[in-house]
Motif scaffolding. Structure first.
Motif, PDB file in Angstrom:
ATOM      1  N   ALA A  58      59.846  39.514  35.584  1.00 39.93           N
ATOM      2  CA  ALA A  58      59.367  40.601  34.946  1.00 39.93           C
ATOM      3  C   ALA A  58      58.170  40.717  36.467  1.00 39.93           C
ATOM      4  O   ALA A  58      57.139  41.700  35.750  1.00 39.93           O
ATOM      5  CB  ALA A  58      59.268  41.179  34.043  1.00 39.93           C
ATOM      6  N   GLN A  59      58.223  39.616  36.322  1.00 40.75           N
ATOM      7  CA  GLN A  59      56.582  39.734  37.908  1.00 40.75           C
ATOM      8  C   GLN A  59      56.658  40.217  38.421  1.00 40.75           C
ATOM      9  O   GLN A  59      58.061  40.708  39.173  1.00 40.75           O
ATOM     10  CB  GLN A  59      56.171  38.308  37.712  1.00 40.75           C
ATOM     11  N   ASN A  60      56.014  40.777  40.038  1.00 41.31           N
ATOM     12  CA  ASN A  60      55.651  41.024  40.399  1.00 41.31           C
ATOM     13  C   ASN A  60      55.972  42.633  40.789  1.00 41.31           C
ATOM     14  O   ASN A  60      56.218  43.581  41.128  1.00 41.31           O
ATOM     15  CB  ASN A  60      56.118  40.777  41.615  1.00 41.31           C
ATOM     16  N   ALA A  61      55.866  43.253  39.345  1.00 45.51           N
ATOM     17  CA  ALA A  61      56.235  44.491  38.522  1.00 45.51           C
ATOM     18  C   ALA A  61      55.266  45.766  38.718  1.00 45.51           C
ATOM     19  O   ALA A  61      56.513  47.333  37.249  1.00 45.51           O
ATOM     20  CB  ALA A  61      57.610  45.000  37.921  1.00 45.51           C
ATOM     21  N   GLY A  62      54.014  45.174  38.161  1.00 45.21           N
ATOM     22  CA  GLY A  62      53.233  45.996  37.490  1.00 45.21           C
ATOM     23  C   GLY A  62      52.833  45.718  36.294  1.00 45.21           C
ATOM     24  O   GLY A  62      50.952  46.378  35.816  1.00 45.21           O
ATOM     25  N   ALA A  63      53.320  44.912  35.501  1.00 47.68           N
ATOM     26  CA  ALA A  63      52.988  44.469  33.965  1.00 47.68           C
ATOM     27  C   ALA A  63      51.713  43.937  34.298  1.00 47.68           C
ATOM     28  O   ALA A  63      50.632  44.247  33.568  1.00 47.68           O
ATOM     29  CB  ALA A  63      53.937  44.057  33.516  1.00 47.68           C
ATOM     30  N   GLY A  64      51.743  42.718  34.922  1.00 49.20           N
ATOM     31  CA  GLY A  64      50.317  42.137  35.227  1.00 49.20           C
ATOM     32  C   GLY A  64      48.951  43.182  35.572  1.00 49.20           C
ATOM     33  O   GLY A  64      47.439  42.812  34.613  1.00 49.20           O
ATOM     34  N   SER A  65      49.104  43.806  36.065  1.00 48.06           N
ATOM     35  CA  SER A  65      48.184  44.816  36.568  1.00 48.06           C
ATOM     36  C   SER A  65      47.134  45.989  35.666  1.00 48.06           C
ATOM     37  O   SER A  65      46.502  45.885  35.003  1.00 48.06           O
ATOM     38  CB  SER A  65      48.715  45.313  37.852  1.00 48.06           C
ATOM     39  N   ALA A  66      48.854  46.499  34.280  1.00 48.52           N
ATOM     40  CA  ALA A  66      48.712  47.343  33.692  1.00 48.52           C
ATOM     41  C   ALA A  66      47.652  46.513  32.460  1.00 48.52           C
ATOM     42  O   ALA A  66      46.872  47.032  31.878  1.00 48.52           O
ATOM     43  CB  ALA A  66      49.903  47.671  32.820  1.00 48.52           C
ATOM     44  N   LEU A  67      48.588  45.112  32.183  1.00 48.51           N
ATOM     45  CA  LEU A  67      47.590  43.879  31.008  1.00 48.51           C
ATOM     46  C   LEU A  67      46.623  43.979  31.359  1.00 48.51           C
ATOM     47  O   LEU A  67      45.321  44.388  30.241  1.00 48.51           O
ATOM     48  CB  LEU A  67      48.315  43.072  31.000  1.00 48.51           C
ATOM     49  N   ALA A 105      39.765  48.688  30.169  1.00 51.14           N
ATOM     50  CA  ALA A 105      39.045  48.652  29.574  1.00 51.14           C
ATOM     51  C   ALA A 105      38.709  48.942  27.819  1.00 51.14           C
ATOM     52  O   ALA A 105      37.680  49.473  26.794  1.00 51.14           O
ATOM     53  CB  ALA A 105      40.683  49.836  29.456  1.00 51.14           C
ATOM     54  N   GLU A 106      39.286  47.843  27.109  1.00 51.54           N
ATOM     55  CA  GLU A 106      38.985  47.264  26.467  1.00 51.54           C
ATOM     56  C   GLU A 106      37.882  46.431  25.572  1.00 51.54           C
ATOM     57  O   GLU A 106      36.936  46.037  25.383  1.00 51.54           O
ATOM     58  CB  GLU A 106      39.706  46.156  25.661  1.00 51.54           C
ATOM     59  N   LEU A 107      37.219  46.011  27.040  1.00 57.86           N
ATOM     60  CA  LEU A 107      36.112  45.138  27.144  1.00 57.86           C
ATOM     61  C   LEU A 107      35.054  45.810  28.622  1.00 57.86           C
ATOM     62  O   LEU A 107      34.950  45.003  29.680  1.00 57.86           O
ATOM     63  CB  LEU A 107      36.403  42.848  27.972  1.00 57.86           C
ATOM     64  N   PRO A 108      34.565  46.539  28.394  1.00 58.64           N
ATOM     65  CA  PRO A 108      33.777  47.397  29.789  1.00 58.64           C
ATOM     66  C   PRO A 108      33.487  46.706  29.590  1.00 58.64           C
ATOM     67  O   PRO A 108      32.551  46.878  30.799  1.00 58.64           O
ATOM     68  CB  PRO A 108      34.293  48.681  28.937  1.00 58.64           C
ATOM     69  N   GLY A 109      32.164  45.437  29.348  1.00 57.22           N
ATOM     70  CA  GLY A 109      30.910  45.161  29.294  1.00 57.22           C
ATOM     71  C   GLY A 109      30.844  43.727  30.548  1.00 57.22           C
ATOM     72  O   GLY A 109      30.127  43.222  30.822  1.00 57.22           O
ATOM     73  N   GLY A 110      33.014  43.195  30.137  1.00 61.28           N
ATOM     74  CA  GLY A 110      32.953  42.488  30.936  1.00 61.28           C
ATOM     75  C   GLY A 110      33.467  41.572  30.460  1.00 61.28           C
ATOM     76  O   GLY A 110      33.180  41.973  29.173  1.00 61.28           O
ATOM     77  N   PHE A 111      33.999  40.270  31.051  1.00 63.94           N
ATOM     78  CA  PHE A 111      34.417  39.043  30.383  1.00 63.94           C
ATOM     79  C   PHE A 111      35.198  38.124  31.208  1.00 63.94           C
ATOM     80  O   PHE A 111      34.352  38.145  32.878  1.00 63.94           O
ATOM     81  CB  PHE A 111      35.750  39.526  29.318  1.00 63.94           C
ATOM     82  N   SER A 112      35.050  36.967  30.890  1.00 66.95           N
ATOM     83  CA  SER A 112      35.516  35.457  31.808  1.00 66.95           C
ATOM     84  C   SER A 112      36.694  35.381  31.489  1.00 66.95           C
ATOM     85  O   SER A 112      37.538  35.455  30.345  1.00 66.95           O
ATOM     86  CB  SER A 112      34.705  34.964  31.650  1.00 66.95           C
ATOM     87  N   LEU A 113      37.367  34.016  32.309  1.00 67.26           N
ATOM     88  CA  LEU A 113      38.436  33.662  32.002  1.00 67.26           C
ATOM     89  C   LEU A 113      39.127  32.800  32.944  1.00 67.26           C
ATOM     90  O   LEU A 113      38.346  32.214  34.294  1.00 67.26           O
ATOM     91  CB  LEU A 113      39.562  34.323  32.159  1.00 67.26           C
ATOM     92  N   TRP A 114      39.510  31.103  32.723  1.00 67.43           N
ATOM     93  CA  TRP A 114      39.694  30.382  33.362  1.00 67.43           C
ATOM     94  C   TRP A 114      41.280  30.264  33.395  1.00 67.43           C
ATOM     95  O   TRP A 114      42.171  30.874  33.172  1.00 67.43           O
ATOM     96  CB  TRP A 114      39.420  28.927  32.152  1.00 67.43           C
ATOM     97  N   THR A 115      41.283  29.711  35.305  1.00 69.29           N
ATOM     98  CA  THR A 115      42.972  29.582  35.514  1.00 69.29           C
ATOM     99  C   THR A 115      42.611  28.009  36.563  1.00 69.29           C
ATOM    100  O   THR A 115      41.388  27.795  36.964  1.00 69.29           O
ATOM    101  CB  THR A 115      43.120  30.888  36.394  1.00 69.29           C
ATOM    102  N   PHE A 116      44.255  27.513  36.049  1.00 71.51           N
ATOM    103  CA  PHE A 116      43.913  26.313  36.832  1.00 71.51           C
ATOM    104  C   PHE A 116      43.725  26.963  38.579  1.00 71.51           C
ATOM    105  O   PHE A 116      44.471  27.487  39.326  1.00 71.51           O
ATOM    106  CB  PHE A 116      45.151  25.921  36.739  1.00 71.51           C
ATOM    107  N   GLN A 117      42.841  26.079  39.216  1.00 73.36           N
ATOM    108  CA  GLN A 117      42.655  25.892  40.474  1.00 73.36           C
ATOM    109  C   GLN A 117      44.195  25.674  41.535  1.00 73.36           C
ATOM    110  O   GLN A 117      44.411  26.318  42.487  1.00 73.36           O
ATOM    111  CB  GLN A 117      42.340  24.581  41.220  1.00 73.36           C
ATOM    112  N   ALA A 118      45.207  25.061  40.754  1.00 75.04           N
ATOM    113  CA  ALA A 118      46.646  25.175  41.350  1.00 75.04           C
ATOM    114  C   ALA A 118      47.161  26.253  41.103  1.00 75.04           C
ATOM    115  O   ALA A 118      48.382  26.655  41.914  1.00 75.04           O
ATOM    116  CB  ALA A 118      47.450  24.264  40.356  1.00 75.04           C
ATOM    117  N   ASN A 119      47.169  27.422  40.627  1.00 70.84           N
ATOM    118  CA  ASN A 119      47.516  28.512  40.397  1.00 70.84           C
ATOM    119  C   ASN A 119      47.097  29.419  41.297  1.00 70.84           C
ATOM    120  O   ASN A 119      46.313  30.367  40.652  1.00 70.84           O
ATOM    121  CB  ASN A 119      47.297  29.022  38.963  1.00 70.84           C
ATOM    122  N   LEU A 120      47.569  28.994  42.837  1.00 74.45           N
ATOM    123  CA  LEU A 120      47.193  30.817  43.630  1.00 74.45           C
ATOM    124  C   LEU A 120      47.506  31.361  43.388  1.00 74.45           C
ATOM    125  O   LEU A 120      47.049  32.583  43.928  1.00 74.45           O
ATOM    126  CB  LEU A 120      48.260  29.345  44.939  1.00 74.45           C
TER     127      LEU A 120
END
Length: 154
Positions: free
Chosen positions: A83-92, A98-113
């Motif tokens: 289901a990738q590249n069909a808008g689900a990730g953008s919607a999430l 919307a749920e964290l309007p003050g901002g947030f952080s996240l980690w991802t691997f450098q290899a995950n281009l």
């Protein structure tokens, strides 16, 4: 597509998406059995604020949020590979904003281009890189931030 809050009974589908998405990340070492991963995801669904993307009654993606202070986190955002590249990730991600309007952080691997392009396209900014010594995979990673409604990164 619908976005809804997960309930405790949704964990098996969430775990299946997590396992399938990570299986495609060939740079990741397999550190845990599927059974261990399922138990981990069951705890995530029970303890975190998890939002689901559904299409035609099927869960196709999820985002796990931790709104705790002093810093909020987006710990997981995964979409079923079919289901990738069909808008689900953008919607999430929009729901996370919307749920964290003050901002947030996240980690991802450098290899995950793909993830890096996705987050940068949606206004998150790299704030730090590490050599991976602090994660169990021992893979270099990147800390991203979104500074809330101001639109600037942390």
């Amino acid at each position: 597509m619908q976005i809804r809050r997960a309930n405790d009974d949704d964990w098996p589908e969430v775990a299946a998406i997590f396992i399938a998405a990570r299986a495609g990340m060939t740079y990741l070492p397999k550190l845990h059995s599927d059974a261990e991963t399922k138990l981990f995801i069951r705890r995530v669904v029970k303890r975190s604020e998890v939002w689901l993307a559904e299409r035609n009654g099927s869960i196709i993606g999820f985002a796990a949020l931790e709104p705790a202070s002093p810093q909020a986190w987006l710990h997981h955002l995964y979409v079923d590979p079919a289901a990738q590249n069909a808008g689900a990730g953008s919607a999430l991600l929009a729901k996370a904003k919307a749920e964290l309007p003050g901002g947030f952080s996240l980690w991802t691997f450098q290899a995950n281009l793909g993830a890096r392009r996705f987050y940068e396209r949606h206004g998150l900014t790299e704030t730090r890189r590490t050599d991976g010594a602090g994660n169990e995979e021992n893979l270099p990673d990147i800390l991203y931030g979104w500074n809330g409604n101001s639109g600037n990164a942390k």
